[in-house]
Structures are given as C-alpha cells and as structure tokens.
Design a protein around this motif. Structure first.
Motif, PDB file in Angstrom:
ATOM      1  N   TYR A  41      33.313 -69.218  12.789  1.00  0.00           N
ATOM      2  CA  TYR A  41      32.181 -69.438  11.890  1.00  0.00           C
ATOM      3  C   TYR A  41      32.650 -70.304  10.726  1.00  0.00           C
ATOM      4  O   TYR A  41      33.406 -69.857   9.861  1.00  0.00           O
ATOM      5  N   TYR A  60      24.039 -68.861  12.876  1.00  0.00           N
ATOM      6  CA  TYR A  60      23.731 -70.110  12.193  1.00  0.00           C
ATOM      7  C   TYR A  60      23.243 -69.803  10.783  1.00  0.00           C
ATOM      8  O   TYR A  60      22.171 -69.217  10.604  1.00  0.00           O
ATOM      9  N   TRP A  64      20.656 -65.573  13.303  1.00  0.00           N
ATOM     10  CA  TRP A  64      21.276 -65.709  14.617  1.00  0.00           C
ATOM     11  C   TRP A  64      20.191 -65.753  15.675  1.00  0.00           C
ATOM     12  O   TRP A  64      19.050 -65.360  15.443  1.00  0.00           O
ATOM     13  N   SER A  75      23.998 -79.401  15.346  1.00  0.00           N
ATOM     14  CA  SER A  75      24.706 -78.897  14.170  1.00  0.00           C
ATOM     15  C   SER A  75      25.139 -80.051  13.294  1.00  0.00           C
ATOM     16  O   SER A  75      25.399 -81.158  13.782  1.00  0.00           O
ATOM     17  N   TYR A  81      28.319 -72.441  11.350  1.00  0.00           N
ATOM     18  CA  TYR A  81      27.813 -71.744  12.523  1.00  0.00           C
ATOM     19  C   TYR A  81      28.982 -71.308  13.393  1.00  0.00           C
ATOM     20  O   TYR A  81      30.117 -71.753  13.218  1.00  0.00           O
TER      21      TYR A  81
END
Length: 210
Positions: A41, A60, A64, A75, A81
């Motif tokens: 993450y 994210y 989620w 992204s 994320y």
C-alpha cells in the motif's frame, strides 16, 4: 507515512532490470501472470493501467473494492493503493508510464484532471466480454510494438495508450466501493500525502516561500 515506489523500486520488486527510454519519458507493458500476488500500500511515481483478470481486493485511498470479474484499474502518482490477490489464477496485462512519456506529444493533457485518474474519481471499470477482448488486443499490440525495432515505436505506443484511455472513457465506472472502518486514518494519510506533493520540502534547510 508510506514512501513512494519509484520505477527503480518497481523493477527491483518484480525482479527485472529497469528499462531506459531516453528522451521520451518511460513506458513499459507486462503480463499480469508475472506480477506479485500482493503489492504494498503506497503511492507510485508513475501511472499504471491494468487489465485485471482474476479475483482479489483493491485497497484504494480510504476505500476498497472486491474485484471478482475482469476489470480495468487506473492508478496515478497521487493516490496510494494496494492489491491483494485471492488466488494464483491472475491474468491480464498492465502498462506503466510517466508524465514525461505522455507530455512528449502533449496529446492526453493533464492526466490527473481526467476522470480516469483524477482525485476523487472511480479508478475501476468492470468490462464485459467484448470490452475485455478490445482492451486485451490493445495490450497485445503494445507488447508486440515495444519489442519491435520500429524507429517510431514510442509514438505508436503513445497512440495505443491514447486509444486505451478513450475506449475506457466510453465505459461506466464501478460503484461498489466500500469504506474502511478506520477511514479517518486513511483520509488523513491521503491528505498529508497530497499536501506533501503540493508543497515539497527536500530538506530542513529549504524553507517554504509563500
């Protein structure tokens, strides 16, 4: 606070040598069969578009979503994320690229202002069988082109990237994101990261001038 994953860090994590594309920024395309089942993450220093064929959980920012059908994920370098695969049956493709690659021809404008990459937008698009086939074909063309000796192959790759983005903009984004119980912590972390990006301070000796 999570540190950014650089391009060099990405290549190190997947066990590959960082590819240089002098003069045009950076672009590369991969099969998801070779990617790790769990990604950390964090923010990345690059953009990434993934065609996910496989089940898993996408974390994210402060929410989620469970991915249980083919999907496109967009992204950007601003939003942190992570991906947690449910099993080893993971297929599809992904490409990663930098601002410099896109702005080389100035065709896509500011990506962070587009609805695919903007803050607060929805980064996941579930695709039907026909859409999956169309998107996969673009990724296959990217893969073949990047391995070619064509003099203007990066112009071709930029055109395929442009086509991929426009094909997605015709789709409807996913709306089944779930908030975290500790959403306030995620939001605070995201705010601090955005603040840090807006007003970067490289060292204690470098003061912010208003």
């Amino acid at each position: 606070m999570e540190s950014n994953e650089t391009l060099k860090g990405f290549y190190s994590r997947v066990g590959l040598e960082c590819v240089k594309t002098p003069g045009v920024g950076h672009f590369n395309v991969f099969s998801r069969e070779s990617c790790s089942l769990v990604t950390p993450y964090s923010r990345r220093d690059y953009y990434k578009i993934s065609l996910i064929i496989g089940k898993g959980k996408l974390n994210y920012a402060d929410k989620w979503i469970y991915v249980d059908q083919p999907a496109l994920l967009f992204s950007n370098p601003v939003i942190p994320y992570s991906w947690e695969a449910e099993n080893t049956d993971q297929r599809g493709f992904f490409c990663l690229f930098t601002d410099e690659f896109v702005h080389e021809a100035n065709r896509l404008g500011n990506l962070q202002d587009s609805r695919l990459f903007k803050i607060g937008g929805t980064p996941v698009f579930f695709v039907n069988e026909e859409q999956q086939e169309t998107v996969a074909d673009i990724f296959i063309k990217m893969t073949n082109e990047i391995q070619s000796d064509y003099l203007h192959k990066y112009d071709m790759l930029r055109a395929y990237l442009h086509l991929l983005i426009h094909e997605t903009m015709k789709m409807q984004p996913a709306e089944s994101f779930e908030p975290y119980q500790n959403a306030s912590q995620r939001i605070a972390s995201l705010f601090m990261e955005l603040l840090e990006r807006q007003f970067p301070i490289d060292s204690p000796e470098r003061f912010l001038k208003l």
